[in-house]
Scaffold this active site. Structure first.
Site, PDB file in Angstrom:
ATOM      1  N   ASP A 138       0.841  -1.196   0.000  1.00 40.40           N
ATOM      2  CA  ASP A 138       0.000   0.000   0.000  1.00 40.40           C
ATOM      3  C   ASP A 138       0.876   1.245   0.000  1.00 40.40           C
ATOM      4  O   ASP A 138       1.698   1.436   0.904  1.00 40.40           O
ATOM      5  CB  ASP A 138      -0.887  -0.032   1.246  1.00 40.40           C
ATOM      6  CG  ASP A 138      -1.934   1.063   1.260  1.00 40.40           C
ATOM      7  OD1 ASP A 138      -1.775   2.068   0.545  1.00 40.40           O
ATOM      8  OD2 ASP A 138      -2.920   0.913   2.008  1.00 40.40           O
TER       9      ASP A 138
ATOM     10  N   ASN B 260       1.158   8.536  -7.969  1.00 38.98           N
ATOM     11  CA  ASN B 260       0.083   8.266  -8.919  1.00 38.98           C
ATOM     12  C   ASN B 260      -1.034   7.401  -8.335  1.00 38.98           C
ATOM     13  O   ASN B 260      -2.166   7.468  -8.808  1.00 38.98           O
ATOM     14  CB  ASN B 260       0.670   7.566 -10.158  1.00 38.98           C
ATOM     15  CG  ASN B 260      -0.402   7.028 -11.081  1.00 38.98           C
ATOM     16  OD1 ASN B 260      -1.133   7.774 -11.718  1.00 38.98           O
ATOM     17  ND2 ASN B 260      -0.510   5.707 -11.144  1.00 38.98           N
TER      18      ASN B 260
ATOM     19  N   TYR C  86     -13.195  11.887  -4.064  1.00 39.44           N
ATOM     20  CA  TYR C  86     -12.098  11.967  -5.028  1.00 39.44           C
ATOM     21  C   TYR C  86     -11.748  13.414  -5.333  1.00 39.44           C
ATOM     22  O   TYR C  86     -10.573  13.808  -5.290  1.00 39.44           O
ATOM     23  CB  TYR C  86     -12.507  11.224  -6.303  1.00 39.44           C
ATOM     24  CG  TYR C  86     -11.430  11.099  -7.346  1.00 39.44           C
ATOM     25  CD1 TYR C  86     -10.415  10.155  -7.210  1.00 39.44           C
ATOM     26  CD2 TYR C  86     -11.434  11.902  -8.479  1.00 39.44           C
ATOM     27  CE1 TYR C  86      -9.429  10.024  -8.177  1.00 39.44           C
ATOM     28  CE2 TYR C  86     -10.459  11.776  -9.450  1.00 39.44           C
ATOM     29  CZ  TYR C  86      -9.455  10.832  -9.294  1.00 39.44           C
ATOM     30  OH  TYR C  86      -8.480  10.710 -10.255  1.00 39.44           O
TER      31      TYR C  86
ATOM     32  N   LYS D  86      -8.189  15.262  -4.378  1.00 43.39           N
ATOM     33  CA  LYS D  86      -7.336  15.787  -5.439  1.00 43.39           C
ATOM     34  C   LYS D  86      -7.090  17.293  -5.258  1.00 43.39           C
ATOM     35  O   LYS D  86      -5.991  17.791  -5.538  1.00 43.39           O
ATOM     36  CB  LYS D  86      -7.955  15.498  -6.809  1.00 43.39           C
ATOM     37  CG  LYS D  86      -7.963  14.018  -7.177  1.00 43.39           C
ATOM     38  CD  LYS D  86      -6.567  13.421  -7.218  1.00 43.39           C
ATOM     39  CE  LYS D  86      -6.554  12.005  -7.751  1.00 43.39           C
ATOM     40  NZ  LYS D  86      -5.193  11.403  -7.782  1.00 43.39           N
TER      41      LYS D  86
END
Length: 252
Positions: A52, A78, A144, A148
């Site tokens: 992980d 990434n 998400y 981000k």
């Protein structure tokens, strides 16, 4: 001199394209990946670290492997988790957990990379992969988008704090990309529905299509290279103009 890089989530999609771009002739890339099968394509220049990317011990293992192979020069964060949730249907704790799942890997990766660059006394570059959703959210993708956006803030903060010490930190914000996940999604649809989705994607991106993974990887390669020596704290949209158009059919 052998140069080494670390790429998290390096087995598939954008991550795989980045790994392949960075290999070059003499370079070595350490690819962090949860699933060992995702790295079966990799050759001897790719060093797999299975685990992980949000775990400090995995990041340290990757850094050790990179430093043993060459001069650690670049780190690419990434790895990401794609799972939608909305606050009207998911518990706050679940939302926080999903945000953390996407935010923790780059925080851990940046922390490890900065410390290694400083300890070695070498210049280094970090690239964080964010998303067009960091600036223009898509309904249903709150965790998400939130994560981000935070990663872009992290990018700027680190660039300001460590730029004078020879460490550049930048981000690449892709639009939609033709990854394996994207192909699997299209394949799961009725052909007529899939065709409509592809038409919508063409309309969202002024270039008229989604990106290839290699187009994202090329931007990452540039930001890690000496050609970008005065680029620091930047978020580079690699989205075919999607963010400039600012159109999303899901918003209607």
């Amino acid at each position: 001199m052998t140069v080494s890089y670390v790429v998290t989530g390096g087995g598939r999609g954008i991550g795989r394209a980045i790994v392949q771009r960075l290999l070059g002739t003499d370079n070595v890339v350490v690819a962090v990946e949860r699933d060992a099968r995702a790295l079966e394509w990799a050759g001897g220049q790719v060093i797999p670290v299975i685990g992980d990317a949000s775990a400090a011990e995995i990041a340290e293992q990757a850094a050790d492997a990179a430093e043993q192979a060459g001069t650690l020069t670049g780190w690419v964060n990434n790895a990401a988790v794609f799972r939608d949730a909305s606050v009207d249907s998911a518990a706050a704790g679940e939302i926080v957990g999903l945000i953390t799942a996407n935010l923790a890997p780059p925080v851990v990766g940046c922390t490890t990379a900065v410390r290694r660059f400083l300890r070695a006394g070498t210049n280094g570059a970090i690239v964080n992969i964010t998303s067009h959703q960091a600036q223009r959210a898509v309904p249903g993708a709150l965790p998400y988008s939130t994560a981000k956006a935070a990663i872009e803030g992290l990018t700027r903060a680190l660039a300001v704090e460590y730029g004078a010490r020879g460490i550049r930190v930048n981000a690449v914000a892709p639009g939609s990309v033709a990854t394996e996940r994207y192909a699997e999604f299209l394949a799961s649809l009725d052909p007529s529905v899939a065709a409509r989705v592809e038409q919508q994607m063409a309309e969202l991106h002024p270039i008229g299509r989604v990106a290839t993974t290699d187009e994202i990887a090329a931007a990452v390669e540039y930001l890690l290279s000496p050609n970008a020596s005065f680029v620091n704290g930047a978020v580079l949209p690699v989205d075919g103009g999607r963010s400039a158009l600012a159109l999303d059919p899901e918003a209607r």
